[in-house]
Scaffold this motif. Structure first.
Motif: not given
Length: 269
Positions: A229-243
């Motif tokens: 299994n390969t694990y991906p990670i991503a920031a979410l577009s609705a984040s109020k703290q993108p940085e």
């Protein structure tokens, strides 16, 4: 929607990221360039973020969350650990989070297809299955086929969960169809059934077996190589703290995060 999964970049890309932070660059780089907790401090300081992460990441991500908070005074990382399919469904139904880390690419794809991801997911680790039994392996299990012995109580993950999907791949590769007494919604639930004595054996990730220590005996099997299994990670577009979200992602994919993951038994993608 066509997906483009990318590995963590290092070297020049990491240097470019560091230069951007030093010069106050405000762009949200989705290249997956590696970084450290310290290198993201200026951008992430004071940001409170919620991270949805696969249950198998609980130990490592808890440690990384503490590292992130130490390097970014005033910040706080709140985690929600569960089966990746459950987390993806929660996000699709409007749950609020800043980062999503899945134990497989299929559930990440669901979140991407729903338009919930900012940038491109980054593959940051891989994991494989192992058999766990009660300490000492009282049933004498030595192979995947042994799980079908009469009188052996086996638990697995449900098919929609990454560890369950991996189990199905192993069944296909080995020609052995298991008859589990229960199918759990997360890999930690499988482990708990075995450690509580409610099952003779279970299929979990090698990292979960390692984390359980002497509470279980791990039994590796050859067919596990057919279901990595390969694990991906991503920031979410609705984040109020993108940085801050990007800062945590950079920590996970950077050298510090990779060292923590490797220590727990994860392999690189």
């Amino acid at each position: 929607m066509k997906m483009s999964w990318r590995r963590v970049t290092t070297g020049a890309a990491a240097a470019a990221l560091g230069l951007g932070l030093l010069t106050g660059c405000g762009s949200n780089d989705d290249s997956g360039a590696s970084g450290s907790a310290e290198s993201t401090s200026a951008a992430a300081s004071g940001g409170d973020i919620t991270v949805f992460a696969a249950a198998s990441l609980k130990g490592t991500f808890t440690e990384l969350g503490e590292m992130f908070e130490t390097a970014n005074p005033g910040s706080h990382v709140e985690f929600s650990f569960a089966g990746s399919s459950d987390l993806a469904a929660q996000l699709d139904q409007g749950a609020s989070a800043d980062v999503f880390a899945s134990a497989d690419t299929n559930n990440m794809k669901k979140v991407v297809d729903a338009g919930l991801v900012a940038g491109t997911p980054v593959n940051f680790a891989t994991n494989t299955l192992t058999i766990v039994t009660a300490p000492g392996n009282p049933k004498g299990i030595t192979s995947f086929a042994d799980l079908n012995r009469e009188g052996t109580l086996v638990v697995t993950c449900a098919p929609q969960v990454p560890c369950g999907s991996a189990t199905q791949k192993v069944e296909t590769a080995s020609g052995v169809d298991l008859t589990p007494v229960s199918e759990e919604s997360s890999v930690t639930d499988v482990l708990n059934k075995v450690t509580a004595g409610q099952a003779d054996a279970g299929l979990v990730y090698v990292t979960d077996a390692a984390g359980a220590g002497d509470k279980v005996t791990a039994v590796p099997f050859l067919e596990a190589a057919q279901a990595v299994n390969t694990y991906p990670i991503a920031a979410l577009s609705a984040s109020k703290q993108p940085e801050a979200a990007q800062g945590f992602l950079d920590l996970v994919t950077g050298p510090e995060g990779q060292a923590v993951l490797a220590k727990a038994g994860f392999a690189q993608p």
